[in-house]
Design a protein around this motif. Structure first.
Motif, PDB file in Angstrom:
ATOM      1  N   HIS A  65       0.817  -1.219   0.000  1.00  0.00           N
ATOM      2  CA  HIS A  65       0.000   0.000   0.000  1.00  0.00           C
ATOM      3  C   HIS A  65       0.852   1.271   0.000  1.00  0.00           C
ATOM      4  CE1 HIS A  65      -3.332  -2.662   0.889  1.00  0.00           C
ATOM      5  NE2 HIS A  65      -4.177  -1.658   0.969  1.00  0.00           N
ATOM      6  N   ILE A  99       0.647  -7.098  -4.751  1.00  0.00           N
ATOM      7  CA  ILE A  99      -0.493  -6.820  -3.872  1.00  0.00           C
ATOM      8  C   ILE A  99      -0.789  -8.080  -3.051  1.00  0.00           C
ATOM      9  CG2 ILE A  99      -2.898  -6.074  -3.788  1.00  0.00           C
ATOM     10  CD1 ILE A  99      -2.519  -4.850  -6.566  1.00  0.00           C
ATOM     11  N   HIS A 101      -3.254  -9.678  -1.858  1.00  0.00           N
ATOM     12  CA  HIS A 101      -4.275 -10.675  -2.233  1.00  0.00           C
ATOM     13  C   HIS A 101      -3.845 -11.485  -3.456  1.00  0.00           C
ATOM     14  CE1 HIS A 101      -6.437  -8.584   0.748  1.00  0.00           C
ATOM     15  NE2 HIS A 101      -6.519  -7.478   0.047  1.00  0.00           N
ATOM     16  N   ASP A 119      -7.278  -6.739   5.843  1.00  0.00           N
ATOM     17  CA  ASP A 119      -7.655  -5.984   4.658  1.00  0.00           C
ATOM     18  C   ASP A 119      -9.006  -6.523   4.198  1.00  0.00           C
ATOM     19  OD1 ASP A 119      -6.177  -4.121   2.395  1.00  0.00           O
ATOM     20  OD2 ASP A 119      -7.779  -5.398   1.620  1.00  0.00           O
ATOM     21  N   HIS A 121     -10.344  -6.901   1.433  1.00  0.00           N
ATOM     22  CA  HIS A 121     -10.419  -7.747   0.231  1.00  0.00           C
ATOM     23  C   HIS A 121      -9.765  -9.117   0.391  1.00  0.00           C
ATOM     24  CE1 HIS A 121     -11.527  -3.791  -1.440  1.00  0.00           C
ATOM     25  NE2 HIS A 121     -12.467  -4.570  -1.934  1.00  0.00           N
ATOM     26  N   SER A 296      -5.042  -3.129  -9.482  1.00  0.00           N
ATOM     27  CA  SER A 296      -5.684  -3.350  -8.177  1.00  0.00           C
ATOM     28  C   SER A 296      -5.887  -4.838  -7.909  1.00  0.00           C
ATOM     29  CB  SER A 296      -7.023  -2.626  -8.019  1.00  0.00           C
ATOM     30  OG  SER A 296      -8.096  -3.457  -8.434  1.00  0.00           O
ATOM     31  N   CYS A 297      -6.215  -5.174  -6.663  1.00  0.00           N
ATOM     32  CA  CYS A 297      -6.369  -6.579  -6.317  1.00  0.00           C
ATOM     33  C   CYS A 297      -7.563  -7.221  -7.007  1.00  0.00           C
ATOM     34  CB  CYS A 297      -6.461  -6.746  -4.801  1.00  0.00           C
ATOM     35  SG  CYS A 297      -7.765  -5.757  -4.041  1.00  0.00           S
ATOM     36  N   CYS A 357      -0.656  -1.491  -4.813  1.00  0.00           N
ATOM     37  CA  CYS A 357      -2.018  -0.935  -4.866  1.00  0.00           C
ATOM     38  C   CYS A 357      -2.050   0.365  -5.660  1.00  0.00           C
ATOM     39  CB  CYS A 357      -2.529  -0.642  -3.465  1.00  0.00           C
ATOM     40  SG  CYS A 357      -2.568  -2.081  -2.401  1.00  0.00           S
ATOM     41  N   CYS A 360      -5.162   2.953  -6.572  1.00  0.00           N
ATOM     42  CA  CYS A 360      -6.391   2.443  -5.953  1.00  0.00           C
ATOM     43  C   CYS A 360      -6.579   3.023  -4.560  1.00  0.00           C
ATOM     44  CB  CYS A 360      -6.348   0.914  -5.897  1.00  0.00           C
ATOM     45  SG  CYS A 360      -7.787   0.207  -5.128  1.00  0.00           S
ATOM     46  N   ILE A 361      -5.469   3.288  -3.869  1.00  0.00           N
ATOM     47  CA  ILE A 361      -5.571   3.843  -2.525  1.00  0.00           C
ATOM     48  C   ILE A 361      -5.059   5.294  -2.496  1.00  0.00           C
ATOM     49  CG2 ILE A 361      -3.398   2.754  -1.744  1.00  0.00           C
ATOM     50  CD1 ILE A 361      -6.689   3.337   0.215  1.00  0.00           C
ATOM     51  N   ASN A 378     -12.042  -1.654  -7.278  1.00  0.00           N
ATOM     52  CA  ASN A 378     -13.278  -2.113  -6.633  1.00  0.00           C
ATOM     53  C   ASN A 378     -14.039  -1.024  -5.877  1.00  0.00           C
ATOM     54  OD1 ASN A 378     -11.565  -1.843  -4.385  1.00  0.00           O
ATOM     55  ND2 ASN A 378     -10.939  -3.986  -4.548  1.00  0.00           N
ATOM     56  N   ARG A 384     -11.592   9.240  -2.788  1.00  0.00           N
ATOM     57  CA  ARG A 384     -10.597   8.178  -2.570  1.00  0.00           C
ATOM     58  C   ARG A 384      -9.439   8.279  -3.575  1.00  0.00           C
ATOM     59  NH1 ARG A 384     -10.417   2.439  -0.482  1.00  0.00           N
ATOM     60  NH2 ARG A 384      -9.338   1.257  -2.086  1.00  0.00           N
TER      61      ARG A 384
HETATM   62 FE1  SF4 Z   1      -4.900  -2.419  -2.397  1.00  0.00          FE
HETATM   63 FE2  SF4 Z   1      -6.910  -1.308  -3.647  1.00  0.00          FE
HETATM   64 FE3  SF4 Z   1      -6.922  -3.876  -3.157  1.00  0.00          FE
HETATM   65 FE4  SF4 Z   1      -7.241  -2.176  -1.142  1.00  0.00          FE
HETATM   66  S1  SF4 Z   1      -8.621  -2.474  -2.850  1.00  0.00           S
HETATM   67  S2  SF4 Z   1      -5.912  -4.003  -1.177  1.00  0.00           S
HETATM   68  S3  SF4 Z   1      -5.917  -0.515  -1.830  1.00  0.00           S
HETATM   69  S4  SF4 Z   1      -5.502  -2.811  -4.484  1.00  0.00           S
END
Ligand code: SF4
Ligand code: MIC
Length: 646
Positions: A65, A99, A101, A119, A121, A296-297, A357, A360-361, A378, A384
């Motif tokens: 992150h 990432i 995940h 997390d 996800h 992203s994940c 990430c 995405c963050i 997602n 954001r």
């Molecule tokens: Fe990373 Fe985005 Fe997945 Fe959260 S949603 S773990 S910030 S890639």
């Protein structure tokens, strides 16, 4: 009566309780994962428990992150995490490895096992047939200390898949479709379990896209069976020994059922600012696009990026569009490089980021003011991305790639024949960025930089409480609203005093100053919320920073699962309005008294609130288990664990 996949895993891990929906159950935890933005706090909490070595079978600490190092803070966090992992027996996945995940799916996930991750996800692991649940960091600390995980037995919501996906429609469209049917709160208290003839046609990474974004329904987790596709994936990852077949009994009974005929789905798009504002892409076609982000994940597997490369190959990104790509893992990036797709992507004009990430963050790549950004991510909560007035739309990699070429929202079916599906025949396995636990941990020194502070512990619940309403907000408030992320705030994830200055920053810039004044006047804080309060991430900072400022309770119509648990874990009461009672005159500034708080928390669900303006009483509802009640009485989970161990 037969069992579903989720019930089979729960029953094999059940330590205590009855598997009927709503009952408290306690399950054994096989694996944990953390990421850096939640991990530092989780490990500081574990340290506060004074245990010398972790007690879980497999635990992995990822850095994905906070990878922008614009100051010493994030780099210090990385070093702290690496030294901590070595000291306590945790695998450490270095920044650049990917990432959490995606990497966990590739290298560690095992069908039939339980995984807790700090997390939201974490359910990505459900694509492999794991029972993978997102939790706050304190739950991870507790699991590392050898404690089983407590939860209320969810309803099992069966989602029957039939047919197969048409050309240009992909796994992302399946989960967007589901969100259009059940909304961002339709999964609360449920496990979404996929079954039926349509399952076999989906590969593990596609299943993982679906279980990953199941988090946006508020579900406890999502899960697929473990079948031949799962075996193939594990064989290609050189982990065939981890395979175990797992399917629901033919007479498994689901609490609810819904059918999705995959062959009828269209490319879909989630409109700003919620992942459940779904429309067919076709209806928005022609809208100008300024930025396209792929990664992203949810959508950064090899399959996804090969698909994007095939769509873009030999063409040039539209001059008005900035195309940003972030691969999900080093494995994905290395394979794109090896097979030439990376060169194709670079030639089209894509800006290739590290495997993390990233945008995405809000870690860079904020879109321009008032612009339109199409993302394969997602979440599209307001602000954001780092740009409050940008319109963020969530789409599949196919739809994203189409817009990158045309410069406008485009139904990918208009591009002509779909490229051939990419089917990997091997994965490039190189775990050199995963550092295993060391054999002589006693010699390891845990290194803490100056921005890393210890975890504040709360005092026990008082007998009575004088408080005032510090803020009133509406429905579906996200943890991004409560405790923003992004490049400016994330470096303070290991420093609660500092990060608490950002609480509700965008919603109400005066919140922190008001909190200070009210606290000085001897008043505890009450937040009034609407439905689904605290949806979104697992960040426990959204609770701990509140507690640090002096918030003692949140009164809402309903709560999102992880945030409710986080509030309890930090000694903040999650109260609801009883049927028929509304927020009424509970506006910001109103003074309140809870005349018998401790006694009422000890005894039952009713908590008396007295409005000091007219001395009228009303009763609120505290819906918690006996264990949670004790945690609240003792001022939080850390106190509770320390007390229970002594
Ligand atoms: Fe990373 Fe985005 Fe997945 Fe959260 S949603 S773990 S910030 S890639
Ligand atoms: C997110 O996607 O919101 C995050 C950032 O991954 C969070 C965790 C965090 O806030 O660190 C999550 O999903 O739990």
């Amino acid at each position: 009566m037969g069992l579903s996949v989720a019930e089979k895993i729960i029953s094999a891990h059940l330590v205590f309780g009855k598997m009927s929906p709503g009952e408290e159950i306690v399950i054994r935890v096989d694996q944990t994962l953390t990421q850096d933005a939640t991990g530092t706090l989780a490990y500081l909490e574990f340290e506060a428990l004074g245990i010398s070595r972790i007690k879980t079978g497999l635990s992995v600490s990822y850095v994905d992150h906070n990878t922008l190092q614009t100051g010493f803070e994030n780099a210090d966090d990385h070093r702290f995490l690496q030294s901590f992992a070595a000291r306590y027996g945790i695998y450490f996945s270095k920044p650049g490895n990917g990432i959490c995940h995606q990497v966990h799916l590739e290298r560690f996930g095992r069908p039939g096992e339980t995984l807790l991750g700090s997390d939201s996800h974490t359910p990505t692991g459900g694509g492999l047939g794991m029972l993978a649940i997102g939790v706050g960091g304190l739950e991870i600390a507790a699991a590392l200390a050898g404690n089983p995980y407590h939860l209320r037995m969810p309803d099992i919501f069966g989602i029957r898949l039939t047919g197969s996906l048409p050309p240009w429609v992909s796994a992302k469209d399946v989960i967007l479709h589901l969100l259009s049917r059940i909304s961002v709160k339709g999964g609360v208290g449920k496990i979404l379990e996929y079954f039926g003839p349509g399952v076999a046609a989906l590969t593990v990474p596609e299943r993982a896209t679906i279980t990953n974004m199941g988090a946006e329904t508020g579900a406890t987790t999502s899960i697929f069976p473990s079948d031949e596709e799962t075996r193939v994936f594990l064989v290609l990852q050189q982990r065939e020994d981890d395979f175990r077949k797992l399917r629901a009994d033919s007479d498994a009974a689901y609490t609810e059922e819904l059918t999705i005929d995959l062959s009828t789905l269209d490319p879909l798009i989630a409109c700003p600012d919620s992942p459940d504002r779904i429309r067919p892409v076709r209806e928005l076609a022609g809208k100008k696009v300024d930025q396209v982000c792929i990664g992203s994940c949810t959508n950064s597997s090899l399959r996804d990026l090969m698909r994007v490369a095939a769509i873009l190959r030999g063409k040039t990104v539209n001059p008005e569009v900035s195309l940003v790509l972030s691969p999900g893992s080093r494995q994905v990036l290395a394979m794109l490089a090896e097979n030439g797709a990376l060169a194709d992507l670079i030639s089209t004009g894509a800006r290739v980021l590290e495997a993390a990430c990233g945008p995405c963050i809000g870690m860079g790549q904020s879109p321009p003011s008032g612009s339109v950004s199409l993302r394969t991510y997602n979440r599209n909560f307001k602000g954001r991305s780092g740009t409050a007035d940008a319109g963020i739309y969530l789409v599949s990699p196919e739809t994203a790639a189409a817009a990158a070429l045309t410069g406008e929202i485009t139904d990918p079916r208009d591009l002509g024949a779909a490229p051939e599906a990419f089917i990997p025949v091997r994965f490039l396995v190189d775990d050199s960025l995963i550092i295993p636990p060391v054999p002589d941990p006693e010699n390891v020194i845990v290194i803490k930089g100056p921005n890393i502070s210890s975890v504040p512990t709360g005092e026990p619940l008082p007998d009575t409480l004088q408080a005032s309403v510090w803020l009133r907000v509406g429905d579906n408030i996200t943890t991004d609203d409560i405790m923003p992320a992004g490049a400016k705030v994330l470096p303070y994830r290991s420093n609660i005093e500092k990060i608490s200055q950002f609480v509700f920053g965008a919603t109400d810039p005066g919140f922190v100053g008001r909190a200070r004044r009210e606290r000085e006047a001897g008043l505890g804080g009450v937040i009034i919320g609407g439905e689904n309060y605290g949806q979104g991430s697992s960040r426990e900072h959204a609770a701990l920073a509140h507690r640090f400022l002096g918030v003692r309770m949140v009164i809402a119509r309903s709560f999102a699962r992880i945030h409710k648990a986080n509030l309890i874990n930090f000694g903040i009461l999650p109260l609801t309005f009883p049927e028929g009672l509304s927020e009424g005159d509970l506006k910001a500034g109103v003074e309140l008294l809870f005349p018998a708080l401790r006694r009422e928390v000890e005894s039952g669900p009713a908590i008396t609130l007295r409005n000091r303006a007219d001395s009228r009483d009303c009763c609120l509802v505290l819906s918690v288990t006996d264990r949670e009640r004790n945690i609240l009485l003792q001022g939080g989970l850390l106190n509770w664990i320390i007390r229970s161990a002594s």
